[in-house]
Design a protein around this motif. Structure first.
Motif, PDB file in Angstrom:
ATOM      1  N   ARG B  70       0.818  -1.207   0.000  1.00  0.00           N
ATOM      2  CA  ARG B  70       0.000   0.000   0.000  1.00  0.00           C
ATOM      3  C   ARG B  70       0.851   1.256   0.000  1.00  0.00           C
ATOM      4  NH1 ARG B  70      -3.495   0.307   5.113  1.00  0.00           N
ATOM      5  NH2 ARG B  70      -1.502   0.914   6.006  1.00  0.00           N
ATOM      6  N   ASN B  71       0.465   2.227  -0.777  1.00  0.00           N
ATOM      7  CA  ASN B  71       1.167   3.506  -0.824  1.00  0.00           C
ATOM      8  C   ASN B  71       0.599   4.439   0.247  1.00  0.00           C
ATOM      9  OD1 ASN B  71       2.011   6.098  -1.353  1.00  0.00           O
ATOM     10  ND2 ASN B  71       2.164   5.731  -3.554  1.00  0.00           N
ATOM     11  N   ASP B  72       1.361   4.574   1.312  1.00  0.00           N
ATOM     12  CA  ASP B  72       0.855   5.379   2.422  1.00  0.00           C
ATOM     13  C   ASP B  72       0.800   6.866   2.113  1.00  0.00           C
ATOM     14  OD1 ASP B  72       0.255   3.285   3.998  1.00  0.00           O
ATOM     15  OD2 ASP B  72       1.866   3.532   5.441  1.00  0.00           O
ATOM     16  N   SER B  73       1.530   7.291   1.099  1.00  0.00           N
ATOM     17  CA  SER B  73       1.446   8.706   0.714  1.00  0.00           C
ATOM     18  C   SER B  73       0.022   9.022   0.282  1.00  0.00           C
ATOM     19  CB  SER B  73       2.379   9.009  -0.448  1.00  0.00           C
ATOM     20  OG  SER B  73       3.712   8.991  -0.024  1.00  0.00           O
ATOM     21  N   ALA B  74      -0.495   8.164  -0.554  1.00  0.00           N
ATOM     22  CA  ALA B  74      -1.861   8.379  -1.039  1.00  0.00           C
ATOM     23  C   ALA B  74      -2.845   8.261   0.111  1.00  0.00           C
ATOM     24  CB  ALA B  74      -2.188   7.365  -2.130  1.00  0.00           C
ATOM     25  N   ARG B  75      -2.580   7.281   0.947  1.00  0.00           N
ATOM     26  CA  ARG B  75      -3.452   7.054   2.092  1.00  0.00           C
ATOM     27  C   ARG B  75      -3.507   8.300   2.977  1.00  0.00           C
ATOM     28  NH1 ARG B  75      -3.766   3.872   7.274  1.00  0.00           N
ATOM     29  NH2 ARG B  75      -5.617   2.692   6.749  1.00  0.00           N
ATOM     30  N   VAL B  76      -2.338   8.842   3.233  1.00  0.00           N
ATOM     31  CA  VAL B  76      -2.215  10.034   4.054  1.00  0.00           C
ATOM     32  C   VAL B  76      -3.023  11.174   3.452  1.00  0.00           C
ATOM     33  CG1 VAL B  76      -0.572  11.909   4.389  1.00  0.00           C
ATOM     34  CG2 VAL B  76      -0.054   9.616   5.235  1.00  0.00           C
ATOM     35  N   LEU B  77      -2.889  11.310   2.156  1.00  0.00           N
ATOM     36  CA  LEU B  77      -3.596  12.395   1.476  1.00  0.00           C
ATOM     37  C   LEU B  77      -5.092  12.267   1.702  1.00  0.00           C
ATOM     38  CD1 LEU B  77      -3.650  14.756  -0.444  1.00  0.00           C
ATOM     39  CD2 LEU B  77      -3.684  13.136  -2.346  1.00  0.00           C
ATOM     40  N   ARG B  78      -5.551  11.040   1.593  1.00  0.00           N
ATOM     41  CA  ARG B  78      -6.983  10.815   1.721  1.00  0.00           C
ATOM     42  C   ARG B  78      -7.448  10.959   3.172  1.00  0.00           C
ATOM     43  NH1 ARG B  78     -12.067   9.171  -0.427  1.00  0.00           N
ATOM     44  NH2 ARG B  78     -12.818  10.686   1.041  1.00  0.00           N
ATOM     45  N   LYS B  79      -6.660  10.417   4.111  1.00  0.00           N
ATOM     46  CA  LYS B  79      -7.129  10.342   5.489  1.00  0.00           C
ATOM     47  C   LYS B  79      -6.828  11.588   6.312  1.00  0.00           C
ATOM     48  CE  LYS B  79      -7.827   6.483   7.331  1.00  0.00           C
ATOM     49  NZ  LYS B  79      -8.301   5.102   7.499  1.00  0.00           N
ATOM     50  N   GLY B  80      -5.810  12.300   5.926  1.00  0.00           N
ATOM     51  CA  GLY B  80      -5.573  13.551   6.649  1.00  0.00           C
ATOM     52  C   GLY B  80      -4.536  13.472   7.743  1.00  0.00           C
ATOM     53  N   THR B  82      -0.904  11.688   9.177  1.00  0.00           N
ATOM     54  CA  THR B  82       0.249  11.007   8.608  1.00  0.00           C
ATOM     55  C   THR B  82       0.835   9.952   9.532  1.00  0.00           C
ATOM     56  OG1 THR B  82       1.727  12.683   9.516  1.00  0.00           O
ATOM     57  CG2 THR B  82       0.937  13.008   7.275  1.00  0.00           C
TER      58      THR B  82
END
Lengths: 354, 354
Positions: B70-80, B82
């Motif tokens: 999983r790409n956590d960068s994208a995840r972070v972007l979505r979830k707010g 980090t």
DNA sequence: CCCGCAGCTGACAACGTTGTCCAGGCTCTA
DNA sequence: TAGAGCCTGGACAACGTTGTCAGCTGCGGG
């Protein structure tokens, strides 16, 4: 949100969901306020050409007024590189790793990258967990001081383009860049130094042989003894002890038995410190050479003779190699071994006191 | 890409642009291979309910086959959030900061967060640059050991929801959480200890008074002297020296003048180490108390008496406060002062040798 | 036999940014 | 003055993920 489970932490959910990033302004907000398009804001923020001074000023004012700061998470997603590298080591609190870590950081900074680090606490599972968490963050590269001895879990990551350099100990089961100190040679020279000063019954206290450096140093010890034609007795060696109490016990045992040692070779900085303590209380004079330099070693009575390795240089070399991998300058994995240096201060030059 | 300028680094552009993330597989790829929808993959990856065991198995196989992560960068972007916090300190290589950093890391880990750290090298501009870079990465919180004395640049960030705790020195110009050692009290007690052992001409060597801890320790020194009714002579104080050579010079001057000091109070660990060296070469016996404990201090002759502060406890306290801010448990900024501890080992108990 | 419901699944928008591309207005020259 | 070319600005898609919502299936009950 937990980087391991991916689950949210309950307590934070309530407060945060309605308040993403504390409602930070985005480029869109800035654009609206400045009365320009989104991309124009992007251009100003990134110093790209093609914006009239007047427009730029308006945008800049809006940025200042709103307290806008670019969201690098989004930027990273779009651009593909994170400008950050990961460092996984054993314990940041160990004085050996401080300078190493700092050296890696300096090189990273010179390349415009930030450093994310984690301590594995010498636990292979924790190492893997950390490394994979860093990969999920899409760090551009990894500097790893291995705790485990099987790094095949990294293969897909490396194949996917994560630059990787191992330091202090080689990677297990995979072919990768590695930067080491010459533990074998250093230990051999240190023990030979003791032999040259007349010692024959020399003790060795080191970490678990599953740790590469510990095994190499033990090998160096054996090699020096063999070279001198001295048979090693089992009671002279203590392996796998690392906490002060057990090191103390080990040292005391060696000094007490039927054929007590007249000199001790200490396998790392922590062992050395404890052995110094034991010897300070001991009546008979016992020689000591330690692997790793320790602060104030020169001020003790006698000064502690050590086989020194340059932690900062290890870190620097590794980090530079990492960025050369990222540049594409580097292709084939290599094993680099840095020399150690024997520093004589007195404790290693004591004659045997039989 | 450089985290400061946002510009790409030229050398890397060529190789990387055609090879984003080294073409890592995405959830979309996994979905295609498993013959399921995108969201189903997301569900499996995150362990969300509502997936048949059979489907889950197919997805899992596709994940393993492709080496998906999983790409956590994208995840972070979505979830707010980090799930990472930043630590800015002066120098990771300083033995004082190693344990502090490690303690912060442990607390972060307990909360599922990673630690990004940077060294300011005692340069306010560099501190600001680092802090803002961390904010751009949208770290959830910041632990800062300030180098500068004006932190108003952090106001918009704090307002935007970045939890912030200062350690070791207070923030400048803003109201924020801060965790300190009792530098004033510690220094006063240390100097009083020397006075109690008969000293009147006591030297003080410390860092630049613009550094809060240095100023506080100087204040403690003055207070102890004043309490004892001893007027302080200018030649007894050396401020702003920190590199070994100049500390050496300062110490030698104090010991040489017309009214030489009979005892020295050293303002931090690095000063102490150098002063120990000078005193070791000095003929007359001079008492010494140092601020900060140093390793092996007990093994020197005489042992070095110190005012010890608990670096790990500082870090732990700060990090715990940080996460309480993030929980929403904490509202008002507070100033926490941790006590110091006088450890007598001999050097501070030497009588004056006039 | 049909309805409702539950359990799975996937289409789609959104997160905030950057790269691409095109439109409009300007200047300069023939 | 028309056409070419440049400069500026903005619309739009894409990055990889997650939240929302709606559709589909199969089952049980009326």
């Amino acid at each position: 949100m937990d980087y391991r489970t991916g689950k949210r932490i309950v307590a934070e959910t309530a407060r945060r969901t309605e308040n993403r990033y504390g409602n930070r302004p985005t480029m869109k907000d800035v654009a609206a306020r400045a009365g320009v398009g989104l991309k124009t804001v992007s251009r100003v923020v990134n110093g790209e050409p093609g914006v009239t001074p007047d427009t730029e000023r308006r945008v800049q004012e809006a940025i200042d007024a709103l307290g806008f700061r670019r969201n690098d998470s989004a930027r990273v997603l779009r651009k593909g590189r994170t400008a950050s590298i990961g460092l996984v080591l054993e314990d940041l609190a160990d004085p050996f790793y401080g300078p190493l870590s700092r050296a890696v950081e300096e090189v990273a900074r010179a390349h415009g990258a930030l450093l994310i680090n984690g301590s594995s606490a010498e636990d292979p599972d924790r190492e893997q967990e950390l490394v994979l968490a860093l990969c999920a963050r899409r760090v551009d590269g990894l500097v790893v001081i291995p705790a485990g001895d099987d790094h095949r879990y990294l293969e897909p990551e490396i194949k996917a383009g994560v630059a990787t350099v191992f330091v202090d100990r080689p990677a297990g089961q995979i072919d990768a860049d590695v930067v080491l100190s010459d533990s074998f040679g250093g230990a051999r020279d240190g023990v030979a130094h003791l032999i040259a000063h007349g010692h024959r019954r020399i003790g060795f206290i080191g970490d678990m042989p599953r740790i590469h450096t510990a095994a190499e140093r033990l090998r160096g010890y054996r090699a020096a003894m063999a070279d001198a034609g001295i048979p090693v007795e089992d009671t002279w060696m203590s392996l796998g002890v690392t906490d002060p109490q057990r090191v103390r016990k080990a040292a005391e045992d060696m000094l007490a038995g039927p054929s007590p040692v007249t000199a001790i070779f200490a396998g790392n900085n922590r062992v050395t410190v404890t052995v110094v303590r034991v010897l300070a209380e001991h009546s008979r004079s016992v020689a000591l050479v330690g692997f790793d330099d320790i602060e104030l070693a020169d001020l003790l009575q006698p000064g502690v003779t050590v086989v020194a390795q340059d932690a900062a240089q290890l870190g620097r070399t590794a980090a530079e190699r990492l960025f050369r991998q990222l540049d594409g300058t580097l292709v084939l994995p290599e094993r680099i071994e840095l020399p150690t240096r024997l520093i004589t201060r007195g404790s290693g030059e004591l004659p045997p006191a039989d």
